[in-house]
Design a protein around this motif. Structure first.
Motif: not given
Length: 266
Positions: A134-154, A158-163, A173-175
């Motif tokens: 359930l948490g993963t589904s809500l997080l994916s839905l929230g990321e979908w809304f965030i990626k629709k915002m021009p400045l916020v998505r950038l 960037a912060s998600k890649q660092i984390s 894990r990115a690394f």
């Protein structure tokens, strides 16, 4: 009546009495000149300074100043990391405590540290909830809304890649791994992180290439290299240890590194 030769002889004798022969004279512009030099008579008296050996009091004062300066710098070197650690820890506690402390203050509860404990508990509960379906589904839905915002998505990307670089989840894990590559010249090496692998189709066969990220400005800026997996040197370092080496400027690197042999398969 004294002749000009007698006057010159008297002037040379007076100069020898005023300026000891054999001492070095320091000129006003930094140059040096012997007292026996014939051009000494053409220099003004204010530009001549004699070098005298230091007295006992001056030598003792120089030793005391050198000793005090050395001990003071030693104290600064020891106390500086301790002070930075305590200051950073205190700032972090006050920062985290500030999230929930206004709520307790509004309720009439003024206990320092209660907001910090509440914040840590909240973060722990969020981690547990986001690990579920359930948490993963809500997080994916929230990321979908965030990626629709021009400045916020950038900013979020960037912060998600660092984390993600320090995420305990190996799959996200990115690394992936710490490696050492030969860069930029023969005999020089650089520490990088494997972020992904790709198969290169060639007429002679397939070859596995590793995408290696080499930080050039701490951790968030760097270069990308596609290098054959067989040419990589894999040290006995974890991703967290590699990040600590990059952030510390190489000061935390172990004295001895051992290469780990890994078989690569497409």
């Amino acid at each position: 009546m004294a002749t000009p030769r007698d006057r010159d002889r008297d002037r040379d004798r007076d100069r020898e009495l005023l300026i000891p022969v054999g001492e070095t004279l320091e000129l006003g512009d930094g140059a040096s000149l012997s007292a026996a030099s014939p051009v000494i008579s053409t220099l003004p008296p204010s530009s001549l300074h004699l070098h005298h050996p230091p007295t006992g009091i001056e030598a003792f004062s120089m030793v005391i100043r050198s000793w005090a300066s050395t001990k003071f710098m030693t104290g600064c070197v020891i106390l500086f990391p301790i002070a930075i650690t305590f200051y950073t820890t205190w700032w972090f506690i006050r920062f985290v405590d500030g999230f929930f402390s206004p709520i307790y203050t509004h309720l009439g509860i003024d206990v320092f540290g209660l907001g910090f404990i509440t914040s840590i508990t909240f973060i722990f509960l969020v981690g547990m909830f986001m690990s579920s379906w359930l948490g993963t589904s809500l997080l994916s839905l929230g990321e979908w809304f965030i990626k629709k915002m021009p400045l916020v998505r950038l900013i979020y990307s960037a912060s998600k890649q660092i984390s993600a670089a320090i995420s305990p989840d190996q799959s996200s894990r990115a690394f992936k791994e710490v490696v050492i590559i030969r860069h930029p010249r023969v005999g020089e090496y650089a520490i990088g992180f494997i972020t992904s692998t790709v198969a290169l189709n060639r007429s002679t066969g397939d070859e596995e290439l590793s995408c290696v990220y080499v930080p050039t400005n701490h951790l968030y800026l760097g270069d990308i290299f596609l290098i054959s997996s067989r040419e990589l040197i894999r040290p006995n370092l974890s991703v967290r240890e590699g990040i600590e080496i990059i952030i510390s400027g190489g000061m935390s690197i172990p004295k001895i590194l051992s290469a780990v042999e890994v078989k690569t398969t497409l």
